[in-house]
Design a protein around this motif. Structure first.
Motif, PDB file in Angstrom:
ATOM      1  N   GLY A  27       0.842  -1.195   0.000  1.00 35.58           N
ATOM      2  CA  GLY A  27       0.000   0.000   0.000  1.00 35.58           C
ATOM      3  C   GLY A  27       0.871   1.235   0.000  1.00 35.58           C
ATOM      4  N   ASN A  28       0.441   2.233  -0.753  1.00 38.47           N
ATOM      5  CA  ASN A  28       1.141   3.525  -0.778  1.00 38.47           C
ATOM      6  C   ASN A  28       0.167   4.573  -0.252  1.00 38.47           C
ATOM      7  OD1 ASN A  28       2.454   5.889  -1.386  1.00 38.47           O
ATOM      8  ND2 ASN A  28       2.269   5.680  -3.621  1.00 38.47           N
ATOM      9  N   TRP A  29       0.417   5.006   0.966  1.00 39.95           N
ATOM     10  CA  TRP A  29      -0.512   5.960   1.587  1.00 39.95           C
ATOM     11  C   TRP A  29      -0.315   7.395   1.096  1.00 39.95           C
ATOM     12  CZ3 TRP A  29      -2.235   5.300   7.377  1.00 39.95           C
ATOM     13  CH2 TRP A  29      -3.032   4.143   7.470  1.00 39.95           C
ATOM     14  N   LYS A  30       0.738   7.625   0.326  1.00 34.28           N
ATOM     15  CA  LYS A  30       1.019   8.982  -0.179  1.00 34.28           C
ATOM     16  C   LYS A  30       0.953   9.992   0.981  1.00 34.28           C
ATOM     17  CE  LYS A  30      -0.744   7.497  -4.590  1.00 34.28           C
ATOM     18  NZ  LYS A  30      -1.350   7.820  -5.872  1.00 34.28           N
ATOM     19  N   MET A  31       0.401  11.182   0.759  1.00 36.19           N
ATOM     20  CA  MET A  31       0.377  12.176   1.845  1.00 36.19           C
ATOM     21  C   MET A  31      -0.937  12.076   2.627  1.00 36.19           C
ATOM     22  SD  MET A  31       1.681  16.107   1.647  1.00 36.19           S
ATOM     23  CE  MET A  31       0.143  16.891   1.204  1.00 36.19           C
ATOM     24  N   GLY A  88      11.004   6.308  -7.350  1.00 33.24           N
ATOM     25  CA  GLY A  88      10.627   6.576  -8.740  1.00 33.24           C
ATOM     26  C   GLY A  88       9.140   6.599  -9.009  1.00 33.24           C
ATOM     27  N   HIS A  89       8.333   6.835  -7.969  1.00 31.42           N
ATOM     28  CA  HIS A  89       6.885   6.953  -8.216  1.00 31.42           C
ATOM     29  C   HIS A  89       6.643   8.080  -9.231  1.00 31.42           C
ATOM     30  CE1 HIS A  89       2.619   7.560  -7.671  1.00 31.42           C
ATOM     31  NE2 HIS A  89       2.574   6.367  -7.110  1.00 31.42           N
ATOM     32  N   SER A  90       5.670   7.891 -10.097  1.00 30.83           N
ATOM     33  CA  SER A  90       5.459   8.888 -11.164  1.00 30.83           C
ATOM     34  C   SER A  90       5.121  10.266 -10.603  1.00 30.83           C
ATOM     35  CB  SER A  90       4.362   8.428 -12.121  1.00 30.83           C
ATOM     36  OG  SER A  90       3.158   8.218 -11.425  1.00 30.83           O
ATOM     37  N   TYR A 143       4.907  -1.660 -12.208  1.00 28.17           N
ATOM     38  CA  TYR A 143       4.473  -1.048 -13.469  1.00 28.17           C
ATOM     39  C   TYR A 143       3.183  -0.286 -13.196  1.00 28.17           C
ATOM     40  CZ  TYR A 143       2.085  -0.372 -17.850  1.00 28.17           C
ATOM     41  OH  TYR A 143       1.386   0.212 -18.885  1.00 28.17           O
ATOM     42  N   GLU A 144       3.274   1.032 -13.288  1.00 30.04           N
ATOM     43  CA  GLU A 144       2.127   1.882 -12.990  1.00 30.04           C
ATOM     44  C   GLU A 144       1.892   2.862 -14.138  1.00 30.04           C
ATOM     45  OE1 GLU A 144       1.420   2.089  -8.498  1.00 30.04           O
ATOM     46  OE2 GLU A 144       2.847   3.669  -8.976  1.00 30.04           O
ATOM     47  N   PRO A 145       1.013   2.503 -15.068  1.00 41.21           N
ATOM     48  CA  PRO A 145       0.689   3.465 -16.126  1.00 41.21           C
ATOM     49  C   PRO A 145       0.138   4.733 -15.479  1.00 41.21           C
ATOM     50  CG  PRO A 145      -0.695   1.470 -16.288  1.00 41.21           C
ATOM     51  CD  PRO A 145       0.204   1.279 -15.124  1.00 41.21           C
ATOM     52  N   TRP A 162      -1.695   7.080 -16.403  1.00 44.32           N
ATOM     53  CA  TRP A 162      -3.100   7.365 -16.678  1.00 44.32           C
ATOM     54  C   TRP A 162      -4.054   6.443 -15.923  1.00 44.32           C
ATOM     55  CZ3 TRP A 162      -5.207   3.084 -19.152  1.00 44.32           C
ATOM     56  CH2 TRP A 162      -4.278   2.210 -19.724  1.00 44.32           C
ATOM     57  N   ALA A 163      -3.504   5.425 -15.269  1.00 40.92           N
ATOM     58  CA  ALA A 163      -4.348   4.499 -14.496  1.00 40.92           C
ATOM     59  C   ALA A 163      -4.315   4.812 -13.001  1.00 40.92           C
ATOM     60  CB  ALA A 163      -3.898   3.063 -14.732  1.00 40.92           C
ATOM     61  N   ILE A 164      -3.417   5.718 -12.598  1.00 37.88           N
ATOM     62  CA  ILE A 164      -3.277   5.995 -11.164  1.00 37.88           C
ATOM     63  C   ILE A 164      -4.385   6.927 -10.688  1.00 37.88           C
ATOM     64  CG2 ILE A 164      -1.808   7.081  -9.409  1.00 37.88           C
ATOM     65  CD1 ILE A 164       0.620   6.092 -10.971  1.00 37.88           C
ATOM     66  N   GLY A 165      -5.180   6.415  -9.773  1.00 41.95           N
ATOM     67  CA  GLY A 165      -6.231   7.227  -9.152  1.00 41.95           C
ATOM     68  C   GLY A 165      -7.357   7.612 -10.100  1.00 41.95           C
ATOM     69  N   THR A 166      -7.450   6.961 -11.247  1.00 41.15           N
ATOM     70  CA  THR A 166      -8.447   7.360 -12.252  1.00 41.15           C
ATOM     71  C   THR A 166      -9.590   6.369 -12.407  1.00 41.15           C
ATOM     72  OG1 THR A 166      -7.209   6.202 -13.972  1.00 41.15           O
ATOM     73  CG2 THR A 166      -6.700   8.550 -13.649  1.00 41.15           C
ATOM     74  N   TYR A 184       1.760  -4.781 -10.444  1.00 32.89           N
ATOM     75  CA  TYR A 184       0.962  -3.847 -11.245  1.00 32.89           C
ATOM     76  C   TYR A 184       0.398  -2.799 -10.286  1.00 32.89           C
ATOM     77  CZ  TYR A 184      -2.720  -1.447 -13.472  1.00 32.89           C
ATOM     78  OH  TYR A 184      -3.493  -0.407 -13.903  1.00 32.89           O
ATOM     79  N   GLY A 185       0.360  -1.556 -10.728  1.00 29.46           N
ATOM     80  CA  GLY A 185      -0.247  -0.501  -9.916  1.00 29.46           C
ATOM     81  C   GLY A 185      -1.059   0.450 -10.769  1.00 29.46           C
ATOM     82  N   GLY A 186      -2.176   0.910 -10.233  1.00 26.64           N
ATOM     83  CA  GLY A 186      -3.051   1.831 -10.949  1.00 26.64           C
ATOM     84  C   GLY A 186      -4.480   1.353 -10.849  1.00 26.64           C
ATOM     85  N   SER A 187      -5.208   1.981  -9.892  1.00 23.33           N
ATOM     86  CA  SER A 187      -6.637   1.681  -9.718  1.00 23.33           C
ATOM     87  C   SER A 187      -6.941   0.217  -9.417  1.00 23.33           C
ATOM     88  CB  SER A 187      -7.440   2.149 -10.946  1.00 23.33           C
ATOM     89  OG  SER A 187      -7.343   3.560 -11.077  1.00 23.33           O
ATOM     90  N   VAL A 188      -6.027  -0.430  -8.666  1.00 23.86           N
ATOM     91  CA  VAL A 188      -6.327  -1.800  -8.212  1.00 23.86           C
ATOM     92  C   VAL A 188      -7.345  -1.708  -7.076  1.00 23.86           C
ATOM     93  CG1 VAL A 188      -5.426  -3.924  -7.180  1.00 23.86           C
ATOM     94  CG2 VAL A 188      -4.035  -2.660  -8.846  1.00 23.86           C
ATOM     95  N   ALA A 191       0.797  -6.228  -6.308  1.00 20.77           N
ATOM     96  CA  ALA A 191       0.236  -4.920  -6.662  1.00 20.77           C
ATOM     97  C   ALA A 191       0.797  -3.826  -5.762  1.00 20.77           C
ATOM     98  CB  ALA A 191      -1.283  -4.952  -6.529  1.00 20.77           C
ATOM     99  N   LEU A 192       0.883  -2.644  -6.335  1.00 23.49           N
ATOM    100  CA  LEU A 192       1.114  -1.434  -5.548  1.00 23.49           C
ATOM    101  C   LEU A 192      -0.216  -0.682  -5.570  1.00 23.49           C
ATOM    102  CD1 LEU A 192       3.017   0.361  -3.930  1.00 23.49           C
ATOM    103  CD2 LEU A 192       3.819   1.375  -6.065  1.00 23.49           C
ATOM    104  N   VAL A 193      -0.730  -0.417  -4.381  1.00 27.33           N
ATOM    105  CA  VAL A 193      -2.106   0.064  -4.254  1.00 27.33           C
ATOM    106  C   VAL A 193      -2.112   1.414  -3.557  1.00 27.33           C
ATOM    107  CG1 VAL A 193      -4.391  -0.494  -3.331  1.00 27.33           C
ATOM    108  CG2 VAL A 193      -2.830  -2.356  -3.973  1.00 27.33           C
ATOM    109  N   GLY A 194      -2.715   2.409  -4.187  1.00 25.77           N
ATOM    110  CA  GLY A 194      -2.815   3.732  -3.576  1.00 25.77           C
ATOM    111  C   GLY A 194      -4.095   3.870  -2.769  1.00 25.77           C
ATOM    112  N   GLY A 195      -5.101   4.485  -3.385  1.00 24.34           N
ATOM    113  CA  GLY A 195      -6.339   4.815  -2.684  1.00 24.34           C
ATOM    114  C   GLY A 195      -6.954   3.667  -1.895  1.00 24.34           C
ATOM    115  N   ALA A 196      -6.929   2.480  -2.474  1.00 25.89           N
ATOM    116  CA  ALA A 196      -7.586   1.343  -1.818  1.00 25.89           C
ATOM    117  C   ALA A 196      -6.745   0.740  -0.694  1.00 25.89           C
ATOM    118  CB  ALA A 196      -7.948   0.274  -2.845  1.00 25.89           C
TER     119      ALA A 196
HETATM  120  C1  PEP Z   1      -0.170   4.616  -6.832  1.00 30.41           C
HETATM  121  O1  PEP Z   1      -0.104   5.820  -6.900  1.00 30.41           O
HETATM  122  O2  PEP Z   1       0.865   3.963  -6.550  1.00 30.41           O
HETATM  123  C2  PEP Z   1      -1.443   3.964  -7.120  1.00 30.41           C
HETATM  124  C3  PEP Z   1      -1.403   2.775  -7.643  1.00 30.41           C
HETATM  125  O3  PEP Z   1      -2.599   4.647  -6.834  1.00 30.41           O
HETATM  126  P1  PEP Z   1      -4.133   4.142  -7.017  1.00 30.41           P
HETATM  127  O4  PEP Z   1      -4.185   2.714  -6.543  1.00 30.41           O
HETATM  128  O5  PEP Z   1      -4.932   5.058  -6.158  1.00 30.41           O
HETATM  129  O6  PEP Z   1      -4.445   4.245  -8.476  1.00 30.41           O
END
Ligand code: PEP
Length: 257
Positions: free
Chosen positions: A10-14, A93-95, A164-166, A168-172, A207-211, A228-233
């Protein structure tokens, strides 16, 4: 095809205050129900020490690390500081950092090597923009990022994971097709093989991006998706643990170290 033990990070970001330590505890406790999956939470650096104390034995990580050992770098955090605070891994190296902090592939490589040098595991992120994807340049962009940012020698395959985090898929809420993920992960695997030989087959590719819980099972069943690398969830146990459960449900988790 060999299948690796999955890593769900999980990536809690800020996001995250003292009041969220209870959620860290809940996540760690519930993740313990899935011992066949490696689970980690990368929290804001100021929360690392308290999070690590709150959940002994559970993997707490940072979200970035400075490349230098120490010195005149106001506001930055060294690898040894992360380790000292109780982190066992870090994202590099997070985008969002490549973009907002203008981090280059060379910067990311130096950060990865800095983390590995003190014994932190590293999740190294790569991913293309929508423009590059639509221009048919996704694979060459990502393999180019790997060429510039992969660390030198590894002690073991377990210490590095590629996410691998496209962008355009992050948080979208948008995700690539199964075929697009499979194609990219195969290309990353080939690059890892070229770089690290036999170890390259055992470096995990996340894989990361809206998982989310609803798409995780399908994503985890794609070849060369090792987690997976998971942000919001990842912010709430109720959203995150079902993703861990989906990873546990995928067959054939072989130890990697
Ligand atoms: C992220 O920023 O690493 C990420 C995958 O975010 P989210 O799961 O919210 O798309």
């Amino acid at each position: 095809m060999m299948s690796l033990r999955k890593l769900v990070a999980g990536n809690w970001k800020m996001h995250g205050l003292s009041s969220d330590l209870a959620e860290v505890r809940t996540i760690a406790e519930q993740a313990g129900g899935y011992p066949q999956v490696d689970v980690a939470l990368c929290v804001p650096s100021i929360l690392i020490e308290r999070a690590a104390r709150a959940v002994p034995g559970f993997a707490i990580g940072g979200q970035d690390v400075h490349h230098a050992e120490k010195g005149a770098h106001t506001g930055c955090t060294s690898a040894l500081m992360l380790l000292d605070a109780g982190a066992v891994l870090t994202i590099v190296g997070h985008s969002e950092r490549r973009d907002a902090q203008r981090e280059s592939d060379a910067d990311v490589k130096a950060k990865a090597e800095s983390g590995l040098s003190v014994g932190l595991n590293v999740i190294l992120c790569v991913g293309e923009s929508l423009e590059l994807r639509e221009g048919g340049k996704a694979v060459e962009t990502v393999t180019g990022q790997l060429d510039g940012s992969l660390p030198g020698d590894l002690h073991s395959a377990a210490e590095l994971a590629i996410a691998y985090e496209p962008i355009w898929a992050i948080g979208t809420g948008k995700i690539p097709t199964t075929a697009e993920i499979a194609e990219m992960h195969a290309a990353i695997r080939a690059r890892l093989h070229d770089r690290y030989g036999a170890d390259g087959a055992r470096v995990r590719i996340l894989y990361g991006g809206s998982v989310k819980a609803m798409n995780a099972g399908e994503i985890f069943s794609i070849a060369n998706v090792d987690g997976a690398l998971v942000g919001g969830a990842s912010l709430k146990a109720g959203d995150f643990i079902p993703i861990v459960a989906a990873a546990a449900a995928v067959e054939g988790a072989a130890p990697i170290a």
